[in-house]
Design a protein around this motif. Structure first.
Motif, PDB file in Angstrom:
ATOM      1  N   LYS A 149     -10.664   5.004  -9.247  1.00  0.00           N
ATOM      2  CA  LYS A 149      -9.962   3.878  -8.653  1.00  0.00           C
ATOM      3  C   LYS A 149     -10.306   2.628  -9.434  1.00  0.00           C
ATOM      4  O   LYS A 149     -11.458   2.382  -9.770  1.00  0.00           O
ATOM      5  CB  LYS A 149     -10.384   3.733  -7.199  1.00  0.00           C
ATOM      6  N   VAL A 164       0.849  -1.189   0.000  1.00  0.00           N
ATOM      7  CA  VAL A 164       0.000   0.000   0.000  1.00  0.00           C
ATOM      8  C   VAL A 164       0.887   1.242   0.000  1.00  0.00           C
ATOM      9  O   VAL A 164       1.871   1.323   0.719  1.00  0.00           O
ATOM     10  CB  VAL A 164      -0.933  -0.001   1.235  1.00  0.00           C
ATOM     11  N   THR A 173      -1.401   4.844  -7.611  1.00  0.00           N
ATOM     12  CA  THR A 173      -0.979   4.582  -6.250  1.00  0.00           C
ATOM     13  C   THR A 173      -1.810   3.434  -5.699  1.00  0.00           C
ATOM     14  O   THR A 173      -3.034   3.460  -5.758  1.00  0.00           O
ATOM     15  CB  THR A 173      -1.190   5.828  -5.366  1.00  0.00           C
ATOM     16  N   SER A 207      -3.775   1.528  -3.195  1.00  0.00           N
ATOM     17  CA  SER A 207      -4.470   1.947  -1.974  1.00  0.00           C
ATOM     18  C   SER A 207      -4.885   0.778  -1.098  1.00  0.00           C
ATOM     19  O   SER A 207      -5.163   0.959   0.075  1.00  0.00           O
ATOM     20  CB  SER A 207      -5.701   2.783  -2.335  1.00  0.00           C
ATOM     21  N   LYS A 208      -4.931  -0.429  -1.670  1.00  0.00           N
ATOM     22  CA  LYS A 208      -5.339  -1.585  -0.881  1.00  0.00           C
ATOM     23  C   LYS A 208      -4.804  -2.847  -1.539  1.00  0.00           C
ATOM     24  O   LYS A 208      -4.859  -2.989  -2.748  1.00  0.00           O
ATOM     25  CB  LYS A 208      -6.867  -1.649  -0.799  1.00  0.00           C
ATOM     26  N   ILE A 256      -5.346   3.675  -7.447  1.00  0.00           N
ATOM     27  CA  ILE A 256      -5.946   4.971  -7.719  1.00  0.00           C
ATOM     28  C   ILE A 256      -5.212   5.586  -8.909  1.00  0.00           C
ATOM     29  O   ILE A 256      -4.007   5.802  -8.858  1.00  0.00           O
ATOM     30  CB  ILE A 256      -5.860   5.903  -6.499  1.00  0.00           C
TER      31      ILE A 256
END
Length: 153
Positions: A148, A112, A129, A131-132, A141
């Protein structure tokens, strides 16, 4: 001509698109196919990718024509002006929706917050990026496109 994002009443995206096309407006409503489960059956239905939004390609002087259609609420604004969506972004979205979707992947070595560059597919070359990260899912994202992407196993 620039593309603009229109905000519609809930669940009016397809009807607004049809009505705008009848007026001669170039419109794009990205749709995805989902399987809906009812108590007695399953059915494939097309639902909007972006609920309550459609994109229109009109001259700035003719922007008011869209308000002749019932179901249109307003334009999406950015910094006090109607938000302009670049043609390249619309083309990327169309390409992404028509390309083959990879349904099997394995998430290893990705954390992450790390920046990930997409190497293949319609979003190739874009950086996002993370995110999860889960065993069966990864969320990226894409700031350039403003949304997303969720990859599920």
């Amino acid at each position: 001509m620039p593309w603009y994002a229109l905000y519609t009443e809930p669940r009016h995206e397809k009807k607004v698109s049809e009505r705008l096309e009848k007026l001669g407006v170039e419109v794009y409503c990205p749709l995805v196919t989902q399987i809906k489960q009812w108590s007695d059956r399953k059915k494939k239905v097309e639902v909007p990718l972006l609920p309550s939004y459609v994109f229109v390609n009109v001259e700035e002087a003719q922007r008011d024509i869209v308000f002749q259609v019932s179901g249109v609420v307003r334009y999406l604004y950015w910094l006090g002006k109607p938000a302009v969506v670049r043609n390249a972004e619309i083309v990327s979205l169309q390409k992404w929706l028509h390309d083959t979707v990879v349904t099997s992947f394995e998430v290893t070595g990705i954390e992450v917050g790390s920046v990930y560059t997409i190497e293949t597919g319609p979003f190739s070359g874009l950086e996002g990026t993370v995110s999860k990260v889960d065993k069966n899912q990864m969320e990226i994202i894409l700031e350039q496109l403003g949304f997303k992407v969720i990859l599920k196993k």
